[in-house]
Design a protein around this motif. Structure first.
Motif, PDB file in Angstrom:
ATOM      1  N   PRO A 197      -4.233  16.927 -17.898  1.00 27.55           N
ATOM      2  CA  PRO A 197      -3.940  17.060 -19.332  1.00 27.55           C
ATOM      3  C   PRO A 197      -2.493  17.482 -19.580  1.00 27.55           C
ATOM      4  O   PRO A 197      -1.855  17.003 -20.531  1.00 27.55           O
ATOM      5  N   LEU A 198      -1.970  18.374 -18.745  1.00 33.35           N
ATOM      6  CA  LEU A 198      -0.583  18.799 -18.856  1.00 33.35           C
ATOM      7  C   LEU A 198       0.357  17.609 -18.708  1.00 33.35           C
ATOM      8  O   LEU A 198       1.310  17.441 -19.482  1.00 33.35           O
ATOM      9  N   ALA A 199       0.090  16.763 -17.714  1.00 33.68           N
ATOM     10  CA  ALA A 199       0.940  15.608 -17.465  1.00 33.68           C
ATOM     11  C   ALA A 199       0.861  14.600 -18.603  1.00 33.68           C
ATOM     12  O   ALA A 199       1.884  14.029 -19.015  1.00 33.68           O
ATOM     13  N   ALA A 200      -0.339  14.355 -19.119  1.00 32.68           N
ATOM     14  CA  ALA A 200      -0.492  13.391 -20.206  1.00 32.68           C
ATOM     15  C   ALA A 200       0.264  13.841 -21.454  1.00 32.68           C
ATOM     16  O   ALA A 200       0.939  13.051 -22.114  1.00 32.68           O
ATOM     17  N   ALA A 201       0.170  15.139 -21.757  1.00 33.19           N
ATOM     18  CA  ALA A 201       0.897  15.676 -22.914  1.00 33.19           C
ATOM     19  C   ALA A 201       2.400  15.571 -22.696  1.00 33.19           C
ATOM     20  O   ALA A 201       3.156  15.183 -23.599  1.00 33.19           O
ATOM     21  N   ALA A 202       2.856  15.915 -21.496  1.00 36.18           N
ATOM     22  CA  ALA A 202       4.284  15.841 -21.189  1.00 36.18           C
ATOM     23  C   ALA A 202       4.778  14.406 -21.252  1.00 36.18           C
ATOM     24  O   ALA A 202       5.890  14.129 -21.750  1.00 36.18           O
ATOM     25  N   ALA A 203       3.970  13.469 -20.769  1.00 37.96           N
ATOM     26  CA  ALA A 203       4.353  12.055 -20.827  1.00 37.96           C
ATOM     27  C   ALA A 203       4.504  11.599 -22.272  1.00 37.96           C
ATOM     28  O   ALA A 203       5.440  10.865 -22.617  1.00 37.96           O
ATOM     29  N   ALA A 204       3.576  12.035 -23.141  1.00 39.06           N
ATOM     30  CA  ALA A 204       3.660  11.662 -24.557  1.00 39.06           C
ATOM     31  C   ALA A 204       4.935  12.184 -25.199  1.00 39.06           C
ATOM     32  O   ALA A 204       5.527  11.534 -26.066  1.00 39.06           O
ATOM     33  N   GLU A 205       5.374  13.336 -24.752  1.00 47.26           N
ATOM     34  CA  GLU A 205       6.560  13.968 -25.341  1.00 47.26           C
ATOM     35  C   GLU A 205       7.863  13.464 -24.731  1.00 47.26           C
ATOM     36  O   GLU A 205       8.886  13.392 -25.406  1.00 47.26           O
ATOM     37  N   ARG A 206       7.838  13.111 -23.453  1.00 45.51           N
ATOM     38  CA  ARG A 206       9.080  12.833 -22.731  1.00 45.51           C
ATOM     39  C   ARG A 206       9.330  11.362 -22.430  1.00 45.51           C
ATOM     40  O   ARG A 206      10.440  11.002 -22.016  1.00 45.51           O
ATOM     41  N   ALA A 207       8.329  10.517 -22.583  1.00 50.81           N
ATOM     42  CA  ALA A 207       8.496   9.107 -22.227  1.00 50.81           C
ATOM     43  C   ALA A 207       9.692   8.504 -22.957  1.00 50.81           C
ATOM     44  O   ALA A 207       9.869   8.706 -24.158  1.00 50.81           O
ATOM     45  N   THR A 208      10.513   7.767 -22.235  1.00 51.37           N
ATOM     46  CA  THR A 208      11.661   7.092 -22.839  1.00 51.37           C
ATOM     47  C   THR A 208      11.193   5.816 -23.529  1.00 51.37           C
ATOM     48  O   THR A 208      10.033   5.398 -23.385  1.00 51.37           O
ATOM     49  N   ALA A 209      12.094   5.202 -24.262  1.00 46.72           N
ATOM     50  CA  ALA A 209      11.771   3.929 -24.917  1.00 46.72           C
ATOM     51  C   ALA A 209      11.366   2.891 -23.873  1.00 46.72           C
ATOM     52  O   ALA A 209      10.419   2.109 -24.074  1.00 46.72           O
ATOM     53  N   GLN A 210      12.053   2.899 -22.735  1.00 46.17           N
ATOM     54  CA  GLN A 210      11.722   1.964 -21.658  1.00 46.17           C
ATOM     55  C   GLN A 210      10.336   2.266 -21.087  1.00 46.17           C
ATOM     56  O   GLN A 210       9.563   1.350 -20.800  1.00 46.17           O
ATOM     57  N   ASP A 211      10.029   3.560 -20.934  1.00 49.51           N
ATOM     58  CA  ASP A 211       8.702   3.957 -20.461  1.00 49.51           C
ATOM     59  C   ASP A 211       7.622   3.443 -21.400  1.00 49.51           C
ATOM     60  O   ASP A 211       6.595   2.908 -20.967  1.00 49.51           O
TER      61      ASP A 211
ATOM     62  N   HIS B  45      -2.525   5.709 -13.379  1.00 51.04           N
ATOM     63  CA  HIS B  45      -2.202   7.132 -13.206  1.00 51.04           C
ATOM     64  C   HIS B  45      -0.752   7.313 -12.775  1.00 51.04           C
ATOM     65  O   HIS B  45      -0.030   8.159 -13.310  1.00 51.04           O
ATOM     66  N   ARG B  46      -0.322   6.531 -11.806  1.00 50.75           N
ATOM     67  CA  ARG B  46       1.042   6.679 -11.305  1.00 50.75           C
ATOM     68  C   ARG B  46       2.074   6.309 -12.367  1.00 50.75           C
ATOM     69  O   ARG B  46       3.150   6.920 -12.433  1.00 50.75           O
ATOM     70  N   ALA B  47       1.750   5.319 -13.201  1.00 51.01           N
ATOM     71  CA  ALA B  47       2.661   4.954 -14.291  1.00 51.01           C
ATOM     72  C   ALA B  47       2.817   6.114 -15.271  1.00 51.01           C
ATOM     73  O   ALA B  47       3.930   6.407 -15.740  1.00 51.01           O
ATOM     74  N   ILE B  48       1.720   6.778 -15.583  1.00 49.98           N
ATOM     75  CA  ILE B  48       1.766   7.929 -16.497  1.00 49.98           C
ATOM     76  C   ILE B  48       2.549   9.070 -15.868  1.00 49.98           C
ATOM     77  O   ILE B  48       3.398   9.688 -16.521  1.00 49.98           O
TER      78      ILE B  48
ATOM     79  N   GLY C 154       4.933   8.974 -13.832  1.00 54.47           N
ATOM     80  CA  GLY C 154       6.360   8.679 -13.846  1.00 54.47           C
ATOM     81  C   GLY C 154       7.017   9.015 -15.163  1.00 54.47           C
ATOM     82  O   GLY C 154       8.228   9.284 -15.217  1.00 54.47           O
ATOM     83  N   CYS C 155       6.236   9.002 -16.232  1.00 53.26           N
ATOM     84  CA  CYS C 155       6.767   9.294 -17.570  1.00 53.26           C
ATOM     85  C   CYS C 155       6.944  10.790 -17.814  1.00 53.26           C
ATOM     86  O   CYS C 155       7.506  11.180 -18.848  1.00 53.26           O
ATOM     87  N   VAL C 156       6.467  11.612 -16.897  1.00 55.18           N
ATOM     88  CA  VAL C 156       6.611  13.063 -17.049  1.00 55.18           C
ATOM     89  C   VAL C 156       8.050  13.490 -16.759  1.00 55.18           C
ATOM     90  O   VAL C 156       8.535  14.492 -17.290  1.00 55.18           O
ATOM     91  N   HIS C 157       8.725  12.717 -15.902  1.00 48.37           N
ATOM     92  CA  HIS C 157      10.122  12.988 -15.535  1.00 48.37           C
ATOM     93  C   HIS C 157      10.308  14.394 -14.962  1.00 48.37           C
ATOM     94  O   HIS C 157      11.237  15.115 -15.303  1.00 48.37           O
TER      95      HIS C 157
ATOM     96  N   HIS D  75      -8.501   4.230 -20.009  1.00 53.59           N
ATOM     97  CA  HIS D  75      -7.051   4.372 -20.006  1.00 53.59           C
ATOM     98  C   HIS D  75      -6.397   3.756 -21.238  1.00 53.59           C
ATOM     99  O   HIS D  75      -5.267   4.115 -21.565  1.00 53.59           O
ATOM    100  N   VAL D  76      -7.069   2.837 -21.895  1.00 52.98           N
ATOM    101  CA  VAL D  76      -6.452   2.172 -23.046  1.00 52.98           C
ATOM    102  C   VAL D  76      -6.142   3.171 -24.164  1.00 52.98           C
ATOM    103  O   VAL D  76      -4.994   3.256 -24.620  1.00 52.98           O
ATOM    104  N   PRO D  77      -7.111   3.967 -24.632  1.00 55.63           N
ATOM    105  CA  PRO D  77      -6.767   4.964 -25.655  1.00 55.63           C
ATOM    106  C   PRO D  77      -5.812   6.044 -25.139  1.00 55.63           C
ATOM    107  O   PRO D  77      -4.994   6.564 -25.905  1.00 55.63           O
ATOM    108  N   LEU D  78      -5.896   6.373 -23.844  1.00 53.42           N
ATOM    109  CA  LEU D  78      -4.980   7.355 -23.278  1.00 53.42           C
ATOM    110  C   LEU D  78      -3.552   6.822 -23.316  1.00 53.42           C
ATOM    111  O   LEU D  78      -2.622   7.537 -23.732  1.00 53.42           O
TER     112      LEU D  78
END
Length: 219
Positions: free
Chosen positions: A96-110, A141-144, A146-149, A185-188
């Motif tokens: 959950p920590l990673a998913a939230a961080a990915a939502a906040e930090r993902a770049t436009a390319q991500d 999972h690995r794609a997500i 990566g978006c945590v940076h 994973h689709v809604p995630l």
């Protein structure tokens, strides 16, 4: 599965390439638990020298995927179902920590890459191939991650997802509803793409809990 690491991009070291090939074979149980690791055969098959193989194996030992015994050699680790509780405890916190961080930090390319991934999941034809579905699950999972940076968190997440996936593999012949697990994973992905950290965290938590429940139902 045949793979020569020389076919990988030149920017990736031979050790990294050997590590990636061996890791995924171990995770998907293509190298069976308890099976000896034949370094000479791997050198020939992957087209690399002794050093990349040994360096890769050292890293895999740190990740609990192989174990080395003096004068006996290196072996794929056993899959202990008793580890499920420990692995799940870590994942219930970190996913959950990673998913939230990915939502906040993902770049436009991500976000573009995740959108493409979501589209492929959404339009994929139904398949009864649980092994291929599990490979898809690992890739998402690995794609997500990566978006945590955060390379330290990413490595930890991948390591525990690998251990969880090995447990999945043990039960693959008996698992039903694998397609539904992957479809979660689709809604995630949507929550991450839209920057909804709270929703992404909740969905990731549900996904991890669902995994543990599915396995426990078969034990």
């Amino acid at each position: 599965m045949n793979a020569r690491v020389n076919d990988e991009p030149a920017s990736v070291s031979l050790t990294e390439q050997a590590y990636a090939v061996l890791r995924d074979r171990l995770v998907m149980l293509e190298i069976k638990p308890g099976e000896p690791i034949n370094e000479d055969r791997l050198r020939t098959e992957l087209g690399v020298g002794r050093t990349p193989i040994r360096e890769a194996l050292k890293r895999l030992e740190q990740e609990r995927l192989v174990v080395a015994f003096p004068r006996r050699g290196t072996f794929a680790t056993d899959v202990n179902i008793s580890d499920l509780s420990h692995i799940s405890e870590v994942r219930r916190t970190l996913e959950p920590l990673a998913a939230a961080a990915a939502a906040e930090r993902a770049t436009a390319q991500d976000r573009t890459a995740l959108t493409d991934l979501r589209s492929r999941l959404d339009t994929a034809a139904p398949t009864g191939d649980n092994t291929e579905l599990l490979r898809t699950d690992v890739g998402v999972h690995r794609a997500i991650y990566g978006c945590v940076h955060n390379p330290f968190l990413e490595d930890t997440l991948i390591s525990y997802d690998n251990l969880a996936t090995r447990i999945w593999c043990v039960f693959l012949p008996r698992l039903s509803g694998m397609a539904g697990h992957v479809d979660e994973h689709v809604p995630l992905l949507t929550a991450i793409i839209e920057g909804d950290a709270k929703k992404a965290s909740e969905l990731a938590s549900q996904h991890v809990i669902g995994f543990e429940q599915a396995i426990r139902a078969l034990i």
